[in-house]
Design a protein around this motif. Structure first.
Motif, PDB file in Angstrom:
ATOM      1  N   VAL B  52       0.818  -1.222   0.000  1.00  0.00           N
ATOM      2  CA  VAL B  52       0.000   0.000   0.000  1.00  0.00           C
ATOM      3  C   VAL B  52       0.850   1.269   0.000  1.00  0.00           C
ATOM      4  CG1 VAL B  52      -1.967  -1.100   1.132  1.00  0.00           C
ATOM      5  CG2 VAL B  52      -0.256   0.118   2.507  1.00  0.00           C
ATOM      6  N   PRO B  74       0.914   6.299  -0.366  1.00  0.00           N
ATOM      7  CA  PRO B  74      -0.261   5.474  -0.040  1.00  0.00           C
ATOM      8  C   PRO B  74      -1.585   6.069  -0.527  1.00  0.00           C
ATOM      9  CG  PRO B  74       1.204   5.586   1.837  1.00  0.00           C
ATOM     10  CD  PRO B  74       1.775   6.516   0.810  1.00  0.00           C
ATOM     11  N   HIS B  75      -1.743   7.403  -0.426  1.00  0.00           N
ATOM     12  CA  HIS B  75      -3.042   7.955  -0.826  1.00  0.00           C
ATOM     13  C   HIS B  75      -3.292   7.803  -2.324  1.00  0.00           C
ATOM     14  CE1 HIS B  75      -0.588  11.630  -1.582  1.00  0.00           C
ATOM     15  NE2 HIS B  75      -1.442  11.768  -2.567  1.00  0.00           N
ATOM     16  N   ALA B  78      -4.248   4.199  -2.751  1.00  0.00           N
ATOM     17  CA  ALA B  78      -5.634   4.034  -2.280  1.00  0.00           C
ATOM     18  C   ALA B  78      -6.619   4.512  -3.340  1.00  0.00           C
ATOM     19  CB  ALA B  78      -5.841   4.791  -0.972  1.00  0.00           C
ATOM     20  N   THR B  83      -6.145  -0.812  -0.694  1.00  0.00           N
ATOM     21  CA  THR B  83      -6.005  -0.317   0.670  1.00  0.00           C
ATOM     22  C   THR B  83      -5.963  -1.494   1.636  1.00  0.00           C
ATOM     23  OG1 THR B  83      -6.825   1.305   2.271  1.00  0.00           O
ATOM     24  CG2 THR B  83      -8.468  -0.053   1.168  1.00  0.00           C
ATOM     25  N   LYS B  84      -5.661  -1.198   2.907  1.00  0.00           N
ATOM     26  CA  LYS B  84      -5.543  -2.289   3.884  1.00  0.00           C
ATOM     27  C   LYS B  84      -6.104  -1.863   5.230  1.00  0.00           C
ATOM     28  CE  LYS B  84      -1.347  -1.362   6.380  1.00  0.00           C
ATOM     29  NZ  LYS B  84      -0.819  -2.046   7.534  1.00  0.00           N
ATOM     30  N   PHE B  86      -5.289  -2.196   9.497  1.00  0.00           N
ATOM     31  CA  PHE B  86      -4.085  -2.278  10.317  1.00  0.00           C
ATOM     32  C   PHE B  86      -4.226  -3.376  11.362  1.00  0.00           C
ATOM     33  CE2 PHE B  86      -3.734   1.760   8.349  1.00  0.00           C
ATOM     34  CZ  PHE B  86      -2.386   2.085   8.327  1.00  0.00           C
ATOM     35  N   ARG B 150     -14.096   1.247   7.237  1.00  0.00           N
ATOM     36  CA  ARG B 150     -13.362   2.422   6.765  1.00  0.00           C
ATOM     37  C   ARG B 150     -12.635   2.117   5.458  1.00  0.00           C
ATOM     38  NH1 ARG B 150      -8.831   4.889  10.672  1.00  0.00           N
ATOM     39  NH2 ARG B 150      -7.775   3.007   9.992  1.00  0.00           N
ATOM     40  N   THR B 154     -13.453   3.454   0.986  1.00  0.00           N
ATOM     41  CA  THR B 154     -12.609   4.024  -0.084  1.00  0.00           C
ATOM     42  C   THR B 154     -12.952   3.382  -1.430  1.00  0.00           C
ATOM     43  OG1 THR B 154     -10.808   2.407   0.108  1.00  0.00           O
ATOM     44  CG2 THR B 154     -10.704   4.308   1.577  1.00  0.00           C
TER      45      THR B 154
END
Ligand SMILES: Nc1ncnc2c1ncn2[C@@H]1O[C@H](COP(=O)(O)OP(=O)(O)OP(=O)(O)O)[C@@H](O)[C@H]1O
Ligand SMILES: [Mg+2]
Lengths: 329, 241
Positions: B52, B74-75, B78, B83-84, B86, B150, B154
């Protein structure tokens, strides 16, 4: 607070001067407090929403004061336009400052920004041909007029600062409720997580810094117009401006809408009275008292005065509610 | 013929003297559910973080839908659909559950419509009842679900789930397994890191095994369960069901 309560508060604030001498001591303190409340609100965008403890806001403040005043002295340009020019320069300075300080955290960010403002202070002190050096600058007085942002009565400045505070607070609210506010909170509370779900943390921090720096510079112009005189230390000084602003917001309630106002209404008068009442008794006693009071507040109310006010309001309304129900039964 | 949705080639990651990932190569196709297993410290979470964009790989290439995304922030990754969640759960603790999820939706839309979509994601994950609670006050299983919601907000194409079933009881685990299957039906591709072998075996089409940063096996669950190196490196000690 509801819209209605906020509106009533603003109405109340507009009526206060009627009870005070238009050029007196008290209205001057309130005027200064409103200016610092506005500065606190501008700082709150970076310090409260992004969670970055800037101790360098004097850089923008002084930049605004010098820009508009120099334009007025040399070219007779209205401070309104000078204020916009200062705002642009303040935004640019904040952008440039963001680049190296972006990745700094906590203390390092604070130190980096502090050093940045100190550089401005030193430059203003040494580049005498432009800034007048340590002697400072006087704002040329022409005639009282709104167009030239100059007034006879402190009362007019009071309304000017009130308008400035309301304007900056509105910008703060718009940011809080919009995309930028959500993203800033994400950056503050978890920068890695924010990035992974699509938040451009670099850009978000720069946006906040530029808005905050630009607003602070514009308030620097208002200060110059209020005071008619300033020198490098009064507008670029760490203690006089940067730390004072941060302190006001921390005491008032960091990241809250009313924190900067509460903090300024407490700290500015406190400083004044400590100076006036105690200065001639013993040197340094006023500073000591002031420091002790601040420590007491921070220890007793670590979340700030805004949180305290909220609890108090909840208690009062709770009592009112219960007495109402009692009356009914 | 068709390019895999996620392809990883020769990916390596070194932390100082520690080779956390070495020469990892694999591909995941659209609609697959892939499991990633391996002993503690094998490098599973590091692989996710590198994919990511949180870590810059020391060597190798990551491509998403044929597009090289190696070294991007990362953005950006994404926004491209990867995405991942945590493993150690990284919610915005001062914000409400809804606001946490809403922020994921800001990649594609404004606050108002992101809020609506965030509510949908919470419903999907089965936690719409806690939308208004503060994320800091939740239990671990609840927080893990907010992480999933969350990430879903995305609108990812590939979702990497890092031990979201840790600390779940059997019934809760079955719910999450059901959810993952539903997500696949909607066209989502999922890679799961999990220590619960029962969960992994039942939901995955394919399983990768990572040991000391190296991919040592790749195949359908039945095949992995019998793989001698896997049994020795991992299942021998960790087979917990
Ligand atoms: N940021 C880092 N800096 C240095 N070393 C790290 C970092 N992140 C992970 N490591 C090390 O890399 C190795 C792999 O860790 P990783 O967290 O990826 O393992 P894992 O397979 O996810 O383990 P677990 O099953 O316990 O979650 C470990 O030895 C770990 O200590
Ligand atoms: Mg892990």
């Amino acid at each position: 607070m509801t819209m209605r309560q906020t509106f009533l508060l603003i109405c109340f604030a507009t009526l206060i001067p009627l009870a005070l001498e238009p050029n007196g001591y008290y209205i001057r303190i309130l005027t200064l407090a409103l200016l610092f409340a506005a500065l606190g609100q501008a700082w709150n965008i970076v310090g409260g929403l992004a969670g970055q403890m800037s101790l360098g806001h004097a850089a923008f403040f002084g930049l605004g004061a010098y820009t508009s005043t120099l334009l007025l002295i040399h070219f007779g340009i209205s401070p309104w336009i000078g204020m916009l020019a200062g705002g642009v320069l303040g935004g640019i300075a904040a952008f440039l400052l963001s680049l190296p300080t972006m990745r700094l955290k906590g203390h390092y960010f604070a130190l980096g920004t502090l050093a940045f403002a100190e550089v401005f202070r030193v430059i203003a002190n040494t580049w005498s041909s432009l800034t007048g050096g340590p002697v400072g600058l006087s704002v040329p007085f022409s005639e009282p007029s709104l167009a030239m942002l100059q007034f006879n009565e402190t009362r007019s400045y009071y309304y000017l600062m009130l308008a400035a505070f309301v304007a900056v607070s509105m910008i703060f609210v718009i940011i809080v409720q919009g995309r930028l506010g959500y993203r800033l909170r994400a950056v503050k509370e978890g920068p890695d997580a924010a990035e992974v779900i699509g938040v451009n943390t670099t850009r978000v921090k720069i946006h906040a810094a530029v808005i905050s720096g630009s607003l602070t510079a514009m308030l620097g112009t208002l200060y110059a117009q209020l005071n008619f005189f300033f020198d490098p230390d009064t507008v670029f000084g760490a203690l006089q401006i940067s730390i004072r602003i941060a302190l006001i917001v921390i005491v008032g309630g960091i990241g809250t809408l009313f924190g900067p106002l509460l903090g300024a209404l407490l700290i500015i008068p406190l400083e004044e009275f400590a100076n006036v009442m105690l200065a001639d008794r013993a040197a340094g006693l006023s500073q000591l008292t002031y420091g002790a009071l601040l420590m007491a507040i921070v220890l007793l109310q670590p979340q700030g005065l805004a949180e305290f006010a909220k609890k108090l309001a909840a208690r009062i309304s709770g009592k009112v509610m219960s007495s109402k129900t009692e009356a009914r039964t | 013929m068709n390019t895999p949705l996620l392809s990883v080639e020769g990916l390596s990651k070194r932390f100082g003297g520690l080779q956390a990932l070495s020469d990892v190569t694999f591909a995941v196709n659209t609609g697959e559910i892939v499991g990633l297993i391996g002993p503690n410290g094998a490098g599973k979470s590091t692989l996710f973080s590198t994919l990511v964009g949180l870590h810059r790989p020391s060597a190798g290439k990551v491509a998403l839908n044929g597009r090289d995304v190696t070294g991007l922030r990362p953005h950006v990754i994404a926004a491209n659909g990867l995405t991942k969640t945590f493993q150690n759960v990284s919610l915005f603790a001062g914000s409400s559950v809804l606001d946490n999820v809403l922020i994921g939706g800001l990649v594609h839309s404004r606050v108002a419509s992101a809020r609506g979509f965030a509510m949908d994601c919470l419903k999907r994950v089965g936690i719409s009842d806690i939308a208004q609670r503060s994320a800091g006050s939740l239990s671990f299983p609840e927080r893990a679900r907010v992480e999933v919601a969350r990430a879903l907000c995305t609108r990812p194409k590939v979702l990497l789930l890092d031990e979201v079933m840790a600390a779940l009881n059997t019934a809760e685990m079955d719910e999450v397994i059901g959810l993952i299957r539903d997500l696949r039906k909607d066209g989502l591709t999922v890679v799961i890191v999990e220590h619960h072998m029962r969960a992994i075996m039942s939901v995955c089409d394919r399983i990768f095994v990572l040991n000391f940063g190296q991919l040592i096996a790749d195949g359908p669950p039945a095949h992995i369960a019998r793989h001698p190196e896997v049994v020795e490196a991992y299942l021998g000690r960790e087979h917990d069901v």
